[in-house]
Scaffold this motif. Structure first.
Motif, PDB file in Angstrom:
ATOM      1  N   ILE A  46       0.849  -1.194   0.000  1.00 54.57           N
ATOM      2  CA  ILE A  46       0.000   0.000   0.000  1.00 54.57           C
ATOM      3  C   ILE A  46       0.883   1.242   0.000  1.00 54.57           C
ATOM      4  O   ILE A  46       1.671   1.455   0.921  1.00 54.57           O
ATOM      5  N   GLU A  47       0.778   2.036  -1.050  1.00 55.42           N
ATOM      6  CA  GLU A  47       1.479   3.309  -1.111  1.00 55.42           C
ATOM      7  C   GLU A  47       0.496   4.413  -0.736  1.00 55.42           C
ATOM      8  O   GLU A  47      -0.649   4.392  -1.169  1.00 55.42           O
ATOM      9  N   VAL A  48       0.960   5.371   0.062  1.00 52.46           N
ATOM     10  CA  VAL A  48       0.081   6.447   0.518  1.00 52.46           C
ATOM     11  C   VAL A  48       0.614   7.779   0.020  1.00 52.46           C
ATOM     12  O   VAL A  48       1.760   8.147   0.307  1.00 52.46           O
ATOM     13  N   LYS A  49      -0.219   8.467  -0.714  1.00 55.26           N
ATOM     14  CA  LYS A  49       0.109   9.807  -1.214  1.00 55.26           C
ATOM     15  C   LYS A  49      -0.649  10.798  -0.356  1.00 55.26           C
ATOM     16  O   LYS A  49      -1.871  10.690  -0.198  1.00 55.26           O
ATOM     17  N   THR A  50       0.056  11.759   0.249  1.00 50.43           N
ATOM     18  CA  THR A  50      -0.625  12.745   1.079  1.00 50.43           C
ATOM     19  C   THR A  50      -0.682  14.100   0.388  1.00 50.43           C
ATOM     20  O   THR A  50       0.251  14.503  -0.299  1.00 50.43           O
ATOM     21  N   VAL A  51      -1.800  14.769   0.575  1.00 50.06           N
ATOM     22  CA  VAL A  51      -2.009  16.112   0.022  1.00 50.06           C
ATOM     23  C   VAL A  51      -2.273  17.061   1.183  1.00 50.06           C
ATOM     24  O   VAL A  51      -3.126  16.802   2.033  1.00 50.06           O
ATOM     25  N   ARG A  52      -1.526  18.132   1.232  1.00 49.52           N
ATOM     26  CA  ARG A  52      -1.623  19.090   2.331  1.00 49.52           C
ATOM     27  C   ARG A  52      -2.866  19.955   2.196  1.00 49.52           C
ATOM     28  O   ARG A  52      -3.182  20.481   1.129  1.00 49.52           O
ATOM     29  N   THR A  53      -3.582  20.111   3.316  1.00 50.36           N
ATOM     30  CA  THR A  53      -4.662  21.087   3.406  1.00 50.36           C
ATOM     31  C   THR A  53      -4.284  22.098   4.487  1.00 50.36           C
ATOM     32  O   THR A  53      -3.350  21.882   5.260  1.00 50.36           O
ATOM     33  N   THR A  54      -5.012  23.193   4.547  1.00 50.80           N
ATOM     34  CA  THR A  54      -4.765  24.218   5.565  1.00 50.80           C
ATOM     35  C   THR A  54      -6.080  24.576   6.237  1.00 50.80           C
ATOM     36  O   THR A  54      -7.166  24.330   5.685  1.00 50.80           O
ATOM     37  N   TRP A  55      -5.997  25.169   7.408  1.00 50.20           N
ATOM     38  CA  TRP A  55      -7.213  25.530   8.146  1.00 50.20           C
ATOM     39  C   TRP A  55      -8.075  26.489   7.343  1.00 50.20           C
ATOM     40  O   TRP A  55      -9.303  26.379   7.320  1.00 50.20           O
ATOM     41  N   ASP A  56      -7.444  27.447   6.670  1.00 43.96           N
ATOM     42  CA  ASP A  56      -8.210  28.465   5.947  1.00 43.96           C
ATOM     43  C   ASP A  56      -8.941  27.898   4.725  1.00 43.96           C
ATOM     44  O   ASP A  56      -9.977  28.435   4.315  1.00 43.96           O
ATOM     45  N   SER A  57      -8.408  26.839   4.144  1.00 39.98           N
ATOM     46  CA  SER A  57      -8.972  26.356   2.879  1.00 39.98           C
ATOM     47  C   SER A  57      -9.652  24.998   2.974  1.00 39.98           C
ATOM     48  O   SER A  57     -10.398  24.625   2.068  1.00 39.98           O
ATOM     49  N   MET A  58      -9.417  24.240   4.048  1.00 39.33           N
ATOM     50  CA  MET A  58      -9.839  22.846   4.040  1.00 39.33           C
ATOM     51  C   MET A  58     -11.352  22.675   3.948  1.00 39.33           C
ATOM     52  O   MET A  58     -11.827  21.761   3.261  1.00 39.33           O
ATOM     53  N   ALA A  59     -12.120  23.503   4.642  1.00 36.36           N
ATOM     54  CA  ALA A  59     -13.574  23.321   4.620  1.00 36.36           C
ATOM     55  C   ALA A  59     -14.113  23.423   3.200  1.00 36.36           C
ATOM     56  O   ALA A  59     -14.892  22.565   2.748  1.00 36.36           O
ATOM     57  N   ASN A  60     -13.698  24.444   2.470  1.00 34.20           N
ATOM     58  CA  ASN A  60     -14.172  24.617   1.102  1.00 34.20           C
ATOM     59  C   ASN A  60     -13.608  23.547   0.179  1.00 34.20           C
ATOM     60  O   ASN A  60     -14.312  23.009  -0.684  1.00 34.20           O
ATOM     61  N   GLN A  61     -12.330  23.207   0.381  1.00 28.81           N
ATOM     62  CA  GLN A  61     -11.680  22.213  -0.459  1.00 28.81           C
ATOM     63  C   GLN A  61     -12.368  20.844  -0.337  1.00 28.81           C
ATOM     64  O   GLN A  61     -12.631  20.159  -1.341  1.00 28.81           O
ATOM     65  N   ILE A  62     -12.686  20.476   0.894  1.00 24.42           N
ATOM     66  CA  ILE A  62     -13.331  19.186   1.130  1.00 24.42           C
ATOM     67  C   ILE A  62     -14.760  19.200   0.606  1.00 24.42           C
ATOM     68  O   ILE A  62     -15.229  18.241  -0.012  1.00 24.42           O
ATOM     69  N   ARG A  63     -15.465  20.290   0.843  1.00 20.35           N
ATOM     70  CA  ARG A  63     -16.846  20.408   0.360  1.00 20.35           C
ATOM     71  C   ARG A  63     -16.899  20.290  -1.162  1.00 20.35           C
ATOM     72  O   ARG A  63     -17.735  19.564  -1.721  1.00 20.35           O
ATOM     73  N   VAL A  64     -16.028  20.987  -1.862  1.00 24.70           N
ATOM     74  CA  VAL A  64     -16.011  20.942  -3.328  1.00 24.70           C
ATOM     75  C   VAL A  64     -15.726  19.533  -3.815  1.00 24.70           C
ATOM     76  O   VAL A  64     -16.367  19.025  -4.749  1.00 24.70           O
TER      77      VAL A  64
END
Length: 412
Positions: A62-80
């Motif tokens: 299992i290879e895991v690729k991580t993508v950085r989120t930030t407090w200011d953007s995560m809510a909108n990024q996840i919702r979209v």
């Protein structure tokens, strides 16, 4: 050998963690290994990288690729992402938002993931309840916390306060003694809307308030509990115990006032203890009081959620259960873990942390996750500002909150 490859995308910086020399590629590579993607907040990146190195040792396929989120953007990024269906396999998200996504059918039901490897009864009940919808669990909580009282122990001693207050009446008595020293007793962070709504919610819950769902989908606020909460929040201004700086203050501002000897105590998270200690203050902690004992405060945290469309549920389950282990949770949280056994780790044994653990474990409710809640926050903020300025009575401020809540609060 483990190789991390960093690359930039339009969305975020991506970190690939592989169990062998390999680049990030398709979901399934030629050697049969599977790649899954995990969105991680920037404050958890270092811990995530360390844990993924450990995970790779036991899960080389299992290879895991991580993508950085930030407090200011995560809510909108996840919702979209969830709305579009273009999602990763695993996401770190605020626990209180989970019911919103679950109600819209966007998350995988994880109820069956709780087994001997991840026993349900080891998680704080409130954290699991918050991560649930319609009797199913849609998240794996790994961080859960609430604030408590942080105080200057030397000022308490100088004022003749032998033990921290355990009821609101005792708190006001302590405030009067501190005022006699020529120091403001406490403050509220009414300069920030989010900080302010947490203080209203704490006192609302402490006064027995809750949210009532009706058959038509509307959600109502307990009018009496809300007014009682506003009376508590306004009392210090009327008596002169509360610093006038509260009108513009944030949590950080109150912390600085305490460090500078201009404030004796306030409500804050455990993360404030270390900087106050480092500033040379003899800091003390205690549970935040309510009418007759410990107050019921609002709690929240972070959980792992799995978008409904993941193509690799078995691999994601293996990673989620690994990250849910007590030793993993103890590493991957800035405050406190969501599993009770994880709190046995050495880093949580500081006696100053004990009130926080007890308060969020036994005297806490989750923040609301209703449609319209965020729309109501500015109204709560304005009501508290008007109280502090003396422009409205608690009854008048309460009327504005109740009327707006009737218009916007709904079950999703």
């Amino acid at each position: 050998m483990h190789v991390r490859v960093r690359r930039l995308t339009a969305m975020a910086a991506v970190l690939c963690v592989a169990a062998s020399v390999a680049a990030c590629g398709d979901d399934e590579s030629a050697d049969g290994s599977v790649t899954i993607e995990w969105w991680v907040p920037d404050w958890d990146e270092d811990a995530a990288a360390q844990l993924l190195d450990e995970f790779a040792e036991t899960h080389p396929d299992i290879e895991v690729k991580t993508v950085r989120t930030t407090w200011d953007s995560m809510a909108n990024q996840i919702r979209v992402a969830l709305d579009s269906g273009d999602t990763p396999d695993l996401i770190t998200e605020l626990t209180s938002r989970i019911p919103v996504y679950a109600a819209e059918g966007q998350l995988l039901d994880l109820t069956d993931w709780y087994d001997d490897e991840m026993p349900l009864d080891d998680f704080y009940e409130a954290a699991i309840s918050t991560a649930s919808h319609d009797d199913s669990i849609y998240g794996v909580p790994f961080r859960w916390d609430a604030g408590s009282m942080v105080y200057n122990a030397d000022l308490f001693a100088e004022a003749g306060i032998d033990t921290p207050p355990t009821t609101w009446a005792e708190l006001q008595d302590a405030a009067e003694k501190i005022q006699d020293l020529g120091t403001y007793a406490y403050g509220w962070p009414f300069g920030d809307a989010n900080n302010a709504r947490v203080r209203w919610l704490n006192e609302y819950y402490s006064q027995g308030g809750d949210f009532t769902e009706s058959d038509d989908g509307s959600v109502s606020i307990d009018e009496d509990a809300s007014q009682a909460a506003l009376e508590v929040l306004s009392e210090g201004f009327e008596e002169g115990y509360v610093t006038p700086s509260s009108l513009e203050a944030t949590n950080t501002d109150l912390q600085n006032l305490l460090i500078n000897g201009q404030l004796a105590f306030y409500f804050e998270g455990a993360y404030a203890v270390k900087p106050i200690e480092e500033a040379g203050i003899n800091v003390g902690t205690a549970m935040w009081p309510g009418p007759d004992g410990p107050g019921t405060v609002s709690a929240d945290g972070f959980s792992l959620i799995v978008p409904e469309g993941t193509e690799h549920p078995d691999e994601v389950k293996a990673l989620a259960q690994f990250l849910a282990q007590p030793e993993s949770q103890a590493l991957m949280t800035e405050t406190f873990p969501a599993r009770e056994s994880a709190a046995d780790a050495e880093r949580f044994q500081d006696p100053l942390f004990a009130p926080f653990l007890e308060q969020h474990g036994q005297y806490a409710k989750s923040r609301p996750a209703y449609a319209g809640w965020e729309d109501l926050v500015p109204t709560i903020h304005a009501a508290l500002q008007n109280l502090a300025l003396g422009n409205q009575s608690p009854a008048e401020a309460n009327e504005s909150i109740i009327q707006h809540a009737e218009q916007v609060l709904r079950v999703r």
